[in-house]
Design an enzyme around this catalytic site. Sequence first.
Site, PDB file in Angstrom:
ATOM      1  N   LYS A  22      86.553  57.129  53.655  1.00 26.82           N
ATOM      2  CA  LYS A  22      85.845  58.388  53.373  1.00 26.82           C
ATOM      3  C   LYS A  22      84.342  58.173  53.394  1.00 26.82           C
ATOM      4  O   LYS A  22      83.604  58.926  54.031  1.00 26.82           O
ATOM      5  CB  LYS A  22      86.247  58.924  51.993  1.00 26.82           C
ATOM      6  N   ASN A  23      83.888  57.132  52.694  1.00 25.12           N
ATOM      7  CA  ASN A  23      82.444  56.948  52.543  1.00 25.12           C
ATOM      8  C   ASN A  23      81.763  56.533  53.844  1.00 25.12           C
ATOM      9  O   ASN A  23      80.539  56.578  53.928  1.00 25.12           O
ATOM     10  CB  ASN A  23      82.138  55.933  51.434  1.00 25.12           C
ATOM     11  N   ARG A  99      77.970  65.785  47.088  1.00 28.66           N
ATOM     12  CA  ARG A  99      76.657  65.156  47.172  1.00 28.66           C
ATOM     13  C   ARG A  99      76.308  64.632  48.561  1.00 28.66           C
ATOM     14  O   ARG A  99      75.161  64.695  48.990  1.00 28.66           O
ATOM     15  CB  ARG A  99      76.653  63.946  46.232  1.00 28.66           C
ATOM     16  N   CYS A 123      74.172  66.756  38.637  1.00 30.38           N
ATOM     17  CA  CYS A 123      73.585  65.503  38.186  1.00 30.38           C
ATOM     18  C   CYS A 123      72.439  65.024  39.093  1.00 30.38           C
ATOM     19  O   CYS A 123      72.025  63.890  39.022  1.00 30.38           O
ATOM     20  CB  CYS A 123      74.650  64.420  38.135  1.00 30.38           C
ATOM     21  N   ARG A 128      72.538  60.526  38.799  1.00 30.55           N
ATOM     22  CA  ARG A 128      72.671  60.282  40.250  1.00 30.55           C
ATOM     23  C   ARG A 128      71.561  61.028  40.992  1.00 30.55           C
ATOM     24  O   ARG A 128      71.789  62.039  41.648  1.00 30.55           O
ATOM     25  CB  ARG A 128      74.048  60.719  40.745  1.00 30.55           C
ATOM     26  N   VAL A 130      68.262  61.828  43.681  1.00 32.98           N
ATOM     27  CA  VAL A 130      68.049  61.669  45.129  1.00 32.98           C
ATOM     28  C   VAL A 130      66.582  61.348  45.428  1.00 32.98           C
ATOM     29  O   VAL A 130      66.108  61.547  46.529  1.00 32.98           O
ATOM     30  CB  VAL A 130      68.491  62.934  45.924  1.00 32.98           C
ATOM     31  N   LEU A 132      65.053  58.569  45.864  1.00 26.61           N
ATOM     32  CA  LEU A 132      64.823  57.558  46.906  1.00 26.61           C
ATOM     33  C   LEU A 132      65.002  58.145  48.305  1.00 26.61           C
ATOM     34  O   LEU A 132      64.319  57.742  49.245  1.00 26.61           O
ATOM     35  CB  LEU A 132      65.810  56.396  46.749  1.00 26.61           C
ATOM     36  N   ASP A 317      83.298  51.607  42.614  1.00 23.07           N
ATOM     37  CA  ASP A 317      84.414  52.521  42.884  1.00 23.07           C
ATOM     38  C   ASP A 317      85.778  51.896  42.579  1.00 23.07           C
ATOM     39  O   ASP A 317      86.807  52.558  42.733  1.00 23.07           O
ATOM     40  CB  ASP A 317      84.385  52.967  44.356  1.00 23.07           C
ATOM     41  N   ARG A 411      89.765  64.836  47.012  1.00 22.86           N
ATOM     42  CA  ARG A 411      88.497  64.630  47.721  1.00 22.86           C
ATOM     43  C   ARG A 411      88.488  63.279  48.427  1.00 22.86           C
ATOM     44  O   ARG A 411      87.818  63.114  49.434  1.00 22.86           O
ATOM     45  CB  ARG A 411      87.325  64.658  46.735  1.00 22.86           C
TER      46      ARG A 411
HETATM   47  C1  UD1 Z   1      77.872  55.885  47.211  1.00 20.95           C
HETATM   48  C2  UD1 Z   1      79.336  56.211  47.296  1.00 20.95           C
HETATM   49  C3  UD1 Z   1      79.976  56.141  45.909  1.00 20.95           C
HETATM   50  C4  UD1 Z   1      79.683  54.791  45.263  1.00 20.95           C
HETATM   51  C5  UD1 Z   1      78.192  54.474  45.291  1.00 20.95           C
HETATM   52  C6  UD1 Z   1      77.864  53.070  44.810  1.00 20.95           C
HETATM   53  C7  UD1 Z   1      79.439  57.773  49.142  1.00 20.95           C
HETATM   54  C8  UD1 Z   1      79.693  59.174  49.612  1.00 20.95           C
HETATM   55  N1  UD1 Z   1      79.480  57.545  47.827  1.00 20.95           N
HETATM   56  O1  UD1 Z   1      77.263  56.863  46.390  1.00 20.95           O
HETATM   57  O2  UD1 Z   1      81.382  56.317  46.082  1.00 20.95           O
HETATM   58  O3  UD1 Z   1      80.117  54.823  43.917  1.00 20.95           O
HETATM   59  O4  UD1 Z   1      77.697  54.578  46.637  1.00 20.95           O
HETATM   60  O5  UD1 Z   1      78.525  52.120  45.567  1.00 20.95           O
HETATM   61  O6  UD1 Z   1      79.255  56.887  49.936  1.00 20.95           O
HETATM   62  N2  UD1 Z   1      69.830  55.935  42.885  1.00 20.95           N
HETATM   63  C9  UD1 Z   1      68.536  56.286  42.511  1.00 20.95           C
HETATM   64  N3  UD1 Z   1      67.855  57.164  43.320  1.00 20.95           N
HETATM   65  C10 UD1 Z   1      68.392  57.699  44.464  1.00 20.95           C
HETATM   66  C11 UD1 Z   1      69.691  57.309  44.834  1.00 20.95           C
HETATM   67  C12 UD1 Z   1      70.399  56.427  44.027  1.00 20.95           C
HETATM   68  O7  UD1 Z   1      68.029  55.854  41.502  1.00 20.95           O
HETATM   69  O8  UD1 Z   1      67.708  58.484  45.135  1.00 20.95           O
HETATM   70  C13 UD1 Z   1      70.601  54.981  42.037  1.00 20.95           C
HETATM   71  C14 UD1 Z   1      71.859  55.627  41.441  1.00 20.95           C
HETATM   72  O9  UD1 Z   1      71.585  56.318  40.244  1.00 20.95           O
HETATM   73  C15 UD1 Z   1      72.718  54.387  41.219  1.00 20.95           C
HETATM   74  C16 UD1 Z   1      72.320  53.461  42.349  1.00 20.95           C
HETATM   75  O10 UD1 Z   1      71.095  53.961  42.869  1.00 20.95           O
HETATM   76  O11 UD1 Z   1      72.404  53.780  39.993  1.00 20.95           O
HETATM   77  C17 UD1 Z   1      73.323  53.357  43.474  1.00 20.95           C
HETATM   78  O12 UD1 Z   1      73.677  54.662  43.918  1.00 20.95           O
HETATM   79  P1  UD1 Z   1      73.962  54.966  45.458  1.00 20.95           P
HETATM   80  O13 UD1 Z   1      74.274  53.688  46.159  1.00 20.95           O
HETATM   81  O14 UD1 Z   1      72.860  55.799  46.010  1.00 20.95           O
HETATM   82  O15 UD1 Z   1      75.259  55.852  45.386  1.00 20.95           O
HETATM   83  P2  UD1 Z   1      75.684  57.005  46.387  1.00 20.95           P
HETATM   84  O16 UD1 Z   1      75.177  56.701  47.757  1.00 20.95           O
HETATM   85  O17 UD1 Z   1      75.376  58.326  45.795  1.00 20.95           O
END
Ligand code: UD1
Length: 442
Positions: A22-23, A99, A123, A128, A130, A132, A317, A411
């Site tokens: 999925k991811n 998301r 969130c 969580r 965005v 970055l 995960d 999902r």
């Molecule tokens: C993806 C996966 C999710 C998995 C996660 C971590 C998908 C669709 N989802 O989520 O299943 O649990 O990776 O392996 O692929 N962060 C920031 N700022 C940002 C973005 C992230 O501070 O702009 C932080 C988050 O709070 C978290 C860390 O970075 O602590 C990692 O998150 P991230 O790798 O971005 O997770 P997702 O891509 O949302």
Amino acid sequence: MDKLVIQGGRPLLGSIHVGGSKNTALPLMAAALLADGVTTIHNIPVLKDVATFSNVIRVTGATVTWDPDDDPNTPETITIDASNLHHYEAPYDLVKQMRASFYMLGALLGRGGKARVSLPGGCAWGPRPVDLHIKGMEALGAEVHEEGGYVIAQAPGGRLPGGRMRFEPVSVGATINVLLAAVTASGESVLENVASEPDVVVFGEMLQAMGAQIEGLGTDTLTVQGVEALRPVEFTNCPDRIELGTYMIAAALATPAGETLTITGARPEHLGPDFTERFRETGVPFRTDGSTVEVDGVDAIRPVSIETAPYPGFATDLQAQWTVMMTQADGPSTVRDTVYTDRFKHIPELRRLGADLRVEGDTVHVAGKNGRPLSGATVMSTDLRASVSLVLAGMVAEGETDVLRVYHLDRGYERLEGKLQRAGVDIEREQYDEAHAEGVAA
Ligand code: UD1
């Protein structure tokens, strides 16, 4: 609404097939928007998130053809024709459902130098965020502002110049989003401290097949030489590593000693060394042979503590599922999540099944089996991975477990109850009325 009703204690035997990731599927679909033409992607899992993202893509004017059949053993193919892409927007009513729709920011900037994408909501700026993703687009030269819950981004002159960005912390989603925008920039981009998850690597390989110039996939630094345009391709998605890890844990829990569960269609190296080594330490024997993983049932599981980390570390995960396995281990252990430090909504639900668990900061203390079996109850799904942990617990609990709100599970787990049923689990999907359901707070 749908619930899953599980009668615990049935042996898990035979074989289970792992679906497409999925991811990875979602970024591959986003990548298709960068090419003016028809892109074909094979091994797309039959999941609600894929349907949702297809609708997000259709808003742009691109055509998505996806017609999954009922046979779990036929890999599904999606075609995306992005020739008619003309509307550079991802609206709130769709983005709020998932998301990953935020990938449209990078995809639309990369394709046409402009994007209007809703913030994911809920969130978004909490645990969580965005930030970055947005900083990354700015680093590549985009002008970005927020208006009415939307992020509006524009490349001056219609094409991003490219730039340098260091991600802190490592983020899978932000790495993917920024790459989508960087591959068609007019100049070079250097992305530091990027995610090296297999999802990112396979996505990068599709971009390369489309003509993108990317160096360093799988390492922590990517160097991208922007190209004028990408071409449509035919590409095959990788198997879902989280689904594989989940079935390995299911076998440890429910396959009787002397029996074996065979998991097919997998890519075991995508689990990463940390998961594989910790799993071996539990004393549950497993063998890998190409795309097949065989897990032998055991009488006793050794307690093994884990700590999540970005790849090649232990995947966040898989921590909820690991917690369930540790409730059946012969002693205490801890499960620490350093990626999402409060991802523990499944813990109160597992306690309803009798699990002895205590959360302290970013760590769950698991008491282990101690001769006390789990017993069936009504529990509620709160998110995707939490839901599957409740199903695993239901498989070993005595009596009936009803897992409510399984839309979370739909999902991300392809045809879960069908796959488990064929492997011997007594699990049925039933409808229920949420207003009158036991265990659901108003
Ligand atoms: C993806 C996966 C999710 C998995 C996660 C971590 C998908 C669709 N989802 O989520 O299943 O649990 O990776 O392996 O692929 N962060 C920031 N700022 C940002 C973005 C992230 O501070 O702009 C932080 C988050 O709070 C978290 C860390 O970075 O602590 C990692 O998150 P991230 O790798 O971005 O997770 P997702 O891509 O949302």
